[in-house]
Design a protein around this motif. Sequence first.
Motif, PDB file in Angstrom:
ATOM      1  N   GLY A 159      16.588  35.282  60.374  1.00  0.00           N
ATOM      2  CA  GLY A 159      17.579  36.174  59.795  1.00  0.00           C
ATOM      3  C   GLY A 159      17.435  37.598  60.300  1.00  0.00           C
ATOM      4  O   GLY A 159      16.624  37.895  61.190  1.00  0.00           O
ATOM      5  N   ALA A 160      18.232  38.482  59.736  1.00  0.00           N
ATOM      6  CA  ALA A 160      18.197  39.892  60.137  1.00  0.00           C
ATOM      7  C   ALA A 160      16.921  40.553  59.636  1.00  0.00           C
ATOM      8  O   ALA A 160      16.438  40.268  58.534  1.00  0.00           O
ATOM      9  CB  ALA A 160      19.422  40.617  59.593  1.00  0.00           C
ATOM     10  N   CYS A 161      16.368  41.453  60.442  1.00  0.00           N
ATOM     11  CA  CYS A 161      15.142  42.162  60.072  1.00  0.00           C
ATOM     12  C   CYS A 161      15.441  43.179  58.969  1.00  0.00           C
ATOM     13  O   CYS A 161      16.413  43.939  59.056  1.00  0.00           O
ATOM     14  CB  CYS A 161      14.560  42.878  61.276  1.00  0.00           C
ATOM     15  SG  CYS A 161      14.082  41.768  62.625  1.00  0.00           S
ATOM     16  N   ALA A 162      14.604  43.208  57.948  1.00  0.00           N
ATOM     17  CA  ALA A 162      14.867  44.045  56.773  1.00  0.00           C
ATOM     18  C   ALA A 162      14.728  45.531  57.061  1.00  0.00           C
ATOM     19  O   ALA A 162      15.513  46.341  56.562  1.00  0.00           O
ATOM     20  CB  ALA A 162      13.927  43.640  55.642  1.00  0.00           C
ATOM     21  N   ARG A 163      13.754  45.914  57.871  1.00  0.00           N
ATOM     22  CA  ARG A 163      13.500  47.342  58.119  1.00  0.00           C
ATOM     23  C   ARG A 163      14.356  47.883  59.264  1.00  0.00           C
ATOM     24  O   ARG A 163      14.868  48.983  59.191  1.00  0.00           O
ATOM     25  CB  ARG A 163      12.025  47.582  58.420  1.00  0.00           C
ATOM     26  CG  ARG A 163      11.084  47.263  57.266  1.00  0.00           C
ATOM     27  CD  ARG A 163      11.302  48.170  56.071  1.00  0.00           C
ATOM     28  NE  ARG A 163      10.256  48.017  55.079  1.00  0.00           N
ATOM     29  CZ  ARG A 163       9.408  48.965  54.731  1.00  0.00           C
ATOM     30  NH1 ARG A 163       9.488  50.162  55.283  1.00  0.00           N
ATOM     31  NH2 ARG A 163       8.486  48.741  53.829  1.00  0.00           N
ATOM     32  N   GLY A 218      17.273  54.383  54.297  1.00  0.00           N
ATOM     33  CA  GLY A 218      16.732  53.043  54.461  1.00  0.00           C
ATOM     34  C   GLY A 218      17.784  52.079  54.974  1.00  0.00           C
ATOM     35  O   GLY A 218      17.526  51.269  55.872  1.00  0.00           O
ATOM     36  N   GLU A 219      18.983  52.160  54.407  1.00  0.00           N
ATOM     37  CA  GLU A 219      20.087  51.326  54.884  1.00  0.00           C
ATOM     38  C   GLU A 219      20.440  51.687  56.326  1.00  0.00           C
ATOM     39  O   GLU A 219      20.678  50.799  57.162  1.00  0.00           O
ATOM     40  CB  GLU A 219      21.314  51.515  53.991  1.00  0.00           C
ATOM     41  CG  GLU A 219      22.517  50.697  54.425  1.00  0.00           C
ATOM     42  CD  GLU A 219      23.775  51.002  53.624  1.00  0.00           C
ATOM     43  OE1 GLU A 219      24.775  50.269  53.794  1.00  0.00           O
ATOM     44  OE2 GLU A 219      23.765  51.967  52.837  1.00  0.00           O
ATOM     45  N   ALA A 220      20.448  52.985  56.636  1.00  0.00           N
ATOM     46  CA  ALA A 220      20.764  53.422  57.992  1.00  0.00           C
ATOM     47  C   ALA A 220      19.752  52.913  59.002  1.00  0.00           C
ATOM     48  O   ALA A 220      20.113  52.469  60.105  1.00  0.00           O
ATOM     49  CB  ALA A 220      20.837  54.957  58.036  1.00  0.00           C
ATOM     50  N   ALA A 221      18.469  52.951  58.654  1.00  0.00           N
ATOM     51  CA  ALA A 221      17.433  52.452  59.552  1.00  0.00           C
ATOM     52  C   ALA A 221      17.603  50.971  59.825  1.00  0.00           C
ATOM     53  O   ALA A 221      17.495  50.510  60.968  1.00  0.00           O
ATOM     54  CB  ALA A 221      16.050  52.726  58.953  1.00  0.00           C
ATOM     55  N   ALA A 222      17.891  50.201  58.770  1.00  0.00           N
ATOM     56  CA  ALA A 222      18.044  48.757  58.921  1.00  0.00           C
ATOM     57  C   ALA A 222      19.225  48.399  59.812  1.00  0.00           C
ATOM     58  O   ALA A 222      19.202  47.377  60.499  1.00  0.00           O
ATOM     59  CB  ALA A 222      18.196  48.104  57.547  1.00  0.00           C
ATOM     60  N   LYS A 223      20.261  49.241  59.822  1.00  0.00           N
ATOM     61  CA  LYS A 223      21.481  48.943  60.574  1.00  0.00           C
ATOM     62  C   LYS A 223      21.522  49.594  61.957  1.00  0.00           C
ATOM     63  O   LYS A 223      22.436  49.309  62.744  1.00  0.00           O
ATOM     64  CB  LYS A 223      22.710  49.406  59.775  1.00  0.00           C
ATOM     65  CG  LYS A 223      22.976  48.621  58.507  1.00  0.00           C
ATOM     66  CD  LYS A 223      24.099  49.222  57.695  1.00  0.00           C
ATOM     67  CE  LYS A 223      25.425  49.263  58.436  1.00  0.00           C
ATOM     68  NZ  LYS A 223      26.508  49.783  57.581  1.00  0.00           N
TER      69      LYS A 223
END
Length: 316
Positions: free
Chosen positions: A169-173, A270-275
């Motif tokens: 799946g997609a990486c959380a961090r 945190g959301e920005a880093a993950a995306k």
Amino acid sequence: MPVVPATDEAIAQAAGALAEGAIVAFPTETVYGLGADARNGTAVAKIFAAKERPRFNPLIVHVPDFATAETLVAFNDDARTLAAAFWPGPLTLVAPKRKDCGIADLVTAGLDSIAVRVPGHPVAQALLKTAKCPIAAPSANRSGRISPTEAAHVAAELGETPAMILDGGACARGLESTVVSLAGAEPVLLRLGAVPRHEIEAALSRPVARAEDDAPIASPGQLSRHYAPQTPLRLNAADVQPGEVLLAFGPDPLPCDSKAINLSRAGDLGEAAAKLFASLRELDEAGSFGIAVMPIPDEGLGEAINDRLRRAAKAR
């Protein structure tokens, strides 16, 4: 090798491939890694060939726990403090290697230290415990390109080169690990990453110096140009020029007549880093002549996000 779901059976097959000297891609909480048995110099050489990676750029060694890490490197009190605070997790520690560590010289680029990490992702942990070997693993992409945060990104970058691509799946961090060197008298921050600088300093109860841009390379992520799309980036944009696409941040994105992706409408770093990496990859495929990037606060995880963007925007 096609992308395969990271089932117990697939993880066992990947461990077998590592034992045979092959390279495999697997997820961590930061980005997908391209791994080989860190004790097998011939296998590690396949990583450098697949990534077209400079041989002077050392690799991170992944291990399942602190006890295993201590068989490879000599930790001081600061290293033990940071390991207790952040392992398993997205922190890499650089420490003097033990003479009997067995790690291939190619992994360390001839240095007297090893960059070591205990990942927190369950697939990475399962692979390490099944393979029963330290795994040297940089990000699973061509050297200097955007790091992969999904299995499909690895396949697009490396095709059939890995023996297996385990899909977790997609990486959380979504950002690489923070790297701190404990090889000298005082800790030095070598790479900003998924653990913010202020958390490192809080754990140690003192400020931590950051390595100079021209410091000798002691860990991954120190090259001046890195994490780069093919499309040029224009940072701290106040407008979107004709022919550009937009990487936005916050509740008030710039007006844009073409493709736009907002890293976080809520202004959540945190959301920005993950995306970040997935968004850069998607905008890179839009066929524009440039990517306008809105300003991102240079604090907390924003410090690492801006570090990646500056390296990606370096002149070719």
